[in-house]
Design a protein around this motif. Structure first.
Motif, PDB file in Angstrom:
ATOM      1  N   MET A   1       0.823  -1.215   0.000  1.00 49.25           N
ATOM      2  CA  MET A   1       0.000   0.000   0.000  1.00 49.25           C
ATOM      3  C   MET A   1       0.855   1.263   0.000  1.00 49.25           C
ATOM      4  O   MET A   1       0.590   2.205  -0.743  1.00 49.25           O
ATOM      5  CB  MET A   1      -0.924   0.001   1.222  1.00 49.25           C
ATOM      6  CG  MET A   1      -1.724   1.292   1.386  1.00 49.25           C
ATOM      7  SD  MET A   1      -2.709   1.309   2.887  1.00 49.25           S
ATOM      8  CE  MET A   1      -3.355   2.981   2.827  1.00 49.25           C
ATOM      9  N   ILE A   2       1.887   1.294   0.852  1.00 45.96           N
ATOM     10  CA  ILE A   2       2.717   2.486   0.966  1.00 45.96           C
ATOM     11  C   ILE A   2       3.432   2.784  -0.346  1.00 45.96           C
ATOM     12  O   ILE A   2       3.542   3.939  -0.757  1.00 45.96           O
ATOM     13  CB  ILE A   2       3.731   2.332   2.117  1.00 45.96           C
ATOM     14  CG1 ILE A   2       3.000   2.357   3.454  1.00 45.96           C
ATOM     15  CG2 ILE A   2       4.756   3.455   2.083  1.00 45.96           C
ATOM     16  CD1 ILE A   2       2.257   3.647   3.729  1.00 45.96           C
ATOM     17  N   VAL A   3       3.901   1.742  -1.024  1.00 43.20           N
ATOM     18  CA  VAL A   3       4.578   1.954  -2.308  1.00 43.20           C
ATOM     19  C   VAL A   3       3.630   2.618  -3.297  1.00 43.20           C
ATOM     20  O   VAL A   3       4.008   3.546  -4.028  1.00 43.20           O
ATOM     21  CB  VAL A   3       5.106   0.619  -2.869  1.00 43.20           C
ATOM     22  CG1 VAL A   3       5.677   0.827  -4.263  1.00 43.20           C
ATOM     23  CG2 VAL A   3       6.170   0.042  -1.944  1.00 43.20           C
ATOM     24  N   THR A   4       2.384   2.168  -3.319  1.00 43.95           N
ATOM     25  CA  THR A   4       1.384   2.765  -4.208  1.00 43.95           C
ATOM     26  C   THR A   4       1.157   4.228  -3.863  1.00 43.95           C
ATOM     27  O   THR A   4       1.058   5.091  -4.749  1.00 43.95           O
ATOM     28  CB  THR A   4       0.049   2.001  -4.103  1.00 43.95           C
ATOM     29  OG1 THR A   4       0.261   0.636  -4.430  1.00 43.95           O
ATOM     30  CG2 THR A   4      -0.986   2.593  -5.044  1.00 43.95           C
ATOM     31  N   LEU A   5       1.092   4.544  -2.567  1.00 45.92           N
ATOM     32  CA  LEU A   5       0.900   5.925  -2.130  1.00 45.92           C
ATOM     33  C   LEU A   5       2.094   6.799  -2.510  1.00 45.92           C
ATOM     34  O   LEU A   5       1.928   7.964  -2.890  1.00 45.92           O
ATOM     35  CB  LEU A   5       0.683   5.968  -0.618  1.00 45.92           C
ATOM     36  CG  LEU A   5      -0.634   5.370  -0.101  1.00 45.92           C
ATOM     37  CD1 LEU A   5      -0.650   5.365   1.427  1.00 45.92           C
ATOM     38  CD2 LEU A   5      -1.830   6.152  -0.640  1.00 45.92           C
ATOM     39  N   ILE A   6       3.301   6.233  -2.407  1.00 45.05           N
ATOM     40  CA  ILE A   6       4.501   6.986  -2.770  1.00 45.05           C
ATOM     41  C   ILE A   6       4.484   7.329  -4.257  1.00 45.05           C
ATOM     42  O   ILE A   6       4.763   8.463  -4.663  1.00 45.05           O
ATOM     43  CB  ILE A   6       5.768   6.185  -2.415  1.00 45.05           C
ATOM     44  CG1 ILE A   6       5.925   6.098  -0.894  1.00 45.05           C
ATOM     45  CG2 ILE A   6       7.012   6.831  -3.040  1.00 45.05           C
ATOM     46  CD1 ILE A   6       7.047   5.193  -0.451  1.00 45.05           C
ATOM     47  N   VAL A   7       4.131   6.343  -5.090  1.00 40.38           N
ATOM     48  CA  VAL A   7       4.058   6.578  -6.538  1.00 40.38           C
ATOM     49  C   VAL A   7       2.993   7.621  -6.852  1.00 40.38           C
ATOM     50  O   VAL A   7       3.204   8.534  -7.665  1.00 40.38           O
ATOM     51  CB  VAL A   7       3.764   5.259  -7.276  1.00 40.38           C
ATOM     52  CG1 VAL A   7       3.509   5.523  -8.760  1.00 40.38           C
ATOM     53  CG2 VAL A   7       4.919   4.277  -7.110  1.00 40.38           C
ATOM     54  N   ALA A   8       1.837   7.516  -6.182  1.00 40.48           N
ATOM     55  CA  ALA A   8       0.760   8.479  -6.406  1.00 40.48           C
ATOM     56  C   ALA A   8       1.182   9.880  -5.990  1.00 40.48           C
ATOM     57  O   ALA A   8       0.875  10.876  -6.671  1.00 40.48           O
ATOM     58  CB  ALA A   8      -0.485   8.053  -5.633  1.00 40.48           C
ATOM     59  N   ALA A   9       1.914   9.989  -4.870  1.00 40.30           N
ATOM     60  CA  ALA A   9       2.387  11.295  -4.402  1.00 40.30           C
ATOM     61  C   ALA A   9       3.399  11.890  -5.370  1.00 40.30           C
ATOM     62  O   ALA A   9       3.378  13.094  -5.645  1.00 40.30           O
ATOM     63  CB  ALA A   9       2.996  11.156  -3.005  1.00 40.30           C
ATOM     64  N   GLU A  10       4.281  11.046  -5.899  1.00 40.17           N
ATOM     65  CA  GLU A  10       5.289  11.523  -6.854  1.00 40.17           C
ATOM     66  C   GLU A  10       4.620  12.066  -8.111  1.00 40.17           C
ATOM     67  O   GLU A  10       4.962  13.149  -8.607  1.00 40.17           O
ATOM     68  CB  GLU A  10       6.239  10.375  -7.208  1.00 40.17           C
ATOM     69  CG  GLU A  10       7.305  10.728  -8.228  1.00 40.17           C
ATOM     70  CD  GLU A  10       8.402  11.604  -7.658  1.00 40.17           C
ATOM     71  OE1 GLU A  10       9.249  12.053  -8.449  1.00 40.17           O
ATOM     72  OE2 GLU A  10       8.415  11.852  -6.441  1.00 40.17           O
ATOM     73  N   ILE A  11       3.662  11.316  -8.627  1.00 39.05           N
ATOM     74  CA  ILE A  11       2.944  11.758  -9.834  1.00 39.05           C
ATOM     75  C   ILE A  11       2.176  13.044  -9.548  1.00 39.05           C
ATOM     76  O   ILE A  11       2.189  13.985 -10.350  1.00 39.05           O
ATOM     77  CB  ILE A  11       1.993  10.652 -10.322  1.00 39.05           C
ATOM     78  CG1 ILE A  11       2.804   9.431 -10.791  1.00 39.05           C
ATOM     79  CG2 ILE A  11       1.105  11.159 -11.454  1.00 39.05           C
ATOM     80  CD1 ILE A  11       1.956   8.222 -11.140  1.00 39.05           C
ATOM     81  N   SER A  12       1.503  13.094  -8.401  1.00 38.51           N
ATOM     82  CA  SER A  12       0.718  14.277  -8.040  1.00 38.51           C
ATOM     83  C   SER A  12       1.605  15.508  -7.913  1.00 38.51           C
ATOM     84  O   SER A  12       1.216  16.619  -8.308  1.00 38.51           O
ATOM     85  CB  SER A  12      -0.026  14.036  -6.720  1.00 38.51           C
ATOM     86  OG  SER A  12      -0.917  12.958  -6.829  1.00 38.51           O
ATOM     87  N   PHE A  13       2.827  15.324  -7.357  1.00 37.96           N
ATOM     88  CA  PHE A  13       3.753  16.442  -7.190  1.00 37.96           C
ATOM     89  C   PHE A  13       4.068  17.093  -8.533  1.00 37.96           C
ATOM     90  O   PHE A  13       3.968  18.315  -8.687  1.00 37.96           O
ATOM     91  CB  PHE A  13       5.036  15.946  -6.522  1.00 37.96           C
ATOM     92  CG  PHE A  13       6.069  17.017  -6.295  1.00 37.96           C
ATOM     93  CD1 PHE A  13       6.118  17.717  -5.099  1.00 37.96           C
ATOM     94  CD2 PHE A  13       7.003  17.337  -7.275  1.00 37.96           C
ATOM     95  CE1 PHE A  13       7.069  18.703  -4.883  1.00 37.96           C
ATOM     96  CE2 PHE A  13       7.953  18.320  -7.075  1.00 37.96           C
ATOM     97  CZ  PHE A  13       7.987  19.001  -5.878  1.00 37.96           C
ATOM     98  N   TRP A  14       4.440  16.285  -9.520  1.00 40.35           N
ATOM     99  CA  TRP A  14       4.831  16.827 -10.817  1.00 40.35           C
ATOM    100  C   TRP A  14       3.640  17.372 -11.593  1.00 40.35           C
ATOM    101  O   TRP A  14       3.780  18.356 -12.331  1.00 40.35           O
ATOM    102  CB  TRP A  14       5.567  15.767 -11.623  1.00 40.35           C
ATOM    103  CG  TRP A  14       6.919  15.475 -11.043  1.00 40.35           C
ATOM    104  CD1 TRP A  14       7.297  14.373 -10.337  1.00 40.35           C
ATOM    105  CD2 TRP A  14       8.071  16.326 -11.079  1.00 40.35           C
ATOM    106  NE1 TRP A  14       8.608  14.481  -9.933  1.00 40.35           N
ATOM    107  CE2 TRP A  14       9.105  15.655 -10.375  1.00 40.35           C
ATOM    108  CE3 TRP A  14       8.327  17.576 -11.640  1.00 40.35           C
ATOM    109  CZ2 TRP A  14      10.374  16.220 -10.234  1.00 40.35           C
ATOM    110  CZ3 TRP A  14       9.595  18.124 -11.494  1.00 40.35           C
ATOM    111  CH2 TRP A  14      10.604  17.438 -10.794  1.00 40.35           C
ATOM    112  N   ILE A  15       2.472  16.765 -11.417  1.00 41.16           N
ATOM    113  CA  ILE A  15       1.268  17.293 -12.066  1.00 41.16           C
ATOM    114  C   ILE A  15       0.919  18.662 -11.507  1.00 41.16           C
ATOM    115  O   ILE A  15       0.642  19.608 -12.254  1.00 41.16           O
ATOM    116  CB  ILE A  15       0.082  16.317 -11.894  1.00 41.16           C
ATOM    117  CG1 ILE A  15       0.306  15.058 -12.744  1.00 41.16           C
ATOM    118  CG2 ILE A  15      -1.231  16.993 -12.289  1.00 41.16           C
ATOM    119  CD1 ILE A  15      -0.777  14.008 -12.584  1.00 41.16           C
ATOM    120  N   LEU A  16       0.947  18.793 -10.178  1.00 43.29           N
ATOM    121  CA  LEU A  16       0.653  20.082  -9.555  1.00 43.29           C
ATOM    122  C   LEU A  16       1.678  21.147  -9.968  1.00 43.29           C
ATOM    123  O   LEU A  16       1.317  22.297 -10.230  1.00 43.29           O
ATOM    124  CB  LEU A  16       0.637  19.942  -8.035  1.00 43.29           C
ATOM    125  CG  LEU A  16      -0.643  19.414  -7.393  1.00 43.29           C
ATOM    126  CD1 LEU A  16      -0.436  19.237  -5.888  1.00 43.29           C
ATOM    127  CD2 LEU A  16      -1.812  20.350  -7.665  1.00 43.29           C
TER     128      LEU A  16
END
Length: 200
Positions: A1-16
């Motif tokens: 779960m945490i790995v998925t959240l990390i990937v989602a956070a990374e993608i969200s960072f660059w999108i924002l």
């Protein structure tokens, strides 16, 4: 779960970040841009909160939880300089801004640059280790200090190495080559004939 959240956070960072700069330079909406860029540390803080909740929910503490905490440390230590770097390049590419200068390579400018990197690294390491340490009491005992011991060692070594490197450049500044010249507030090499031809 945490790995998925990390990937989602990374993608969200660059999108924002991309949306924030696009709103500023392409849509001319500065307030919208500011609101989007403020969301960058919120992404990492949310990831940290979810990490705590995951541990409190009974998950086994692992290096992935420490990695999630490191995102917040990186965001605080390196985030502002990363946003400024992206801002300069985006403005140059899409809004007619001045061409960003490369990092200084010689003399006092290079030494100051190395100390700037050092300060960011030390700040990131200190904040990350503080957040990792907080995982233990915040997770109601689900995490143990021993689980994160390697992070204390690795980040501590990274901080010390950066201090040593910056200190060495303070004692022995990197000298420019004989054909270097001043360009603005920094020293750069003169382009070779081949490089000049390519520019043409």
């Amino acid at each position: 779960m945490i790995v998925t959240l990390i990937v989602a956070a990374e993608i969200s960072f660059w999108i924002l970040l991309g949306l924030g700069l696009a709103a500023r330079y392409l849509l001319r909406r500065r307030r919208t841009s500011t609101a989007l860029l403020i969301g960058l540390p919120v992404v990492d803080l949310t990831l940290y909160v979810l990490t705590v909740l995951d541990l409190r929910g009974g998950a086994t503490a692992s290096w992935t939880h420490a990695l999630a905490a490191s995102y917040a440390g990186f965001s605080i230590g390196y985030g502002p300089s990363l946003v400024r770097w992206a801002d300069r390049h985006f403005a140059y590419r899409f809004a007619g801004g001045p061409k960003p200068l490369p990092s200084p390579k010689y003399g006092p400018e290079h030494t100051r640059h190395e100390w700037q990197i050092c300060r960011r690294t030390v700040a990131s390491a200190a904040i990350t280790l503080s957040l990792i340490t907080l995982l233990v009491p915040l997770s109601a005992g689900a995490a143990h200090y021993g689980t994160f011991l390697q992070w204390y060692l690795k980040l501590g070594i990274a901080a010390v190495v950066n201090v040593i490197v910056a200190g060495c450049y303070s004692i022995w500044p990197k000298q420019p080559p004989a054909d270097a010249h001043a360009e603005g507030d920094r020293t750069v090499e003169r382009p070779t004939a081949d490089a000049a031809q390519k520019r043409l």
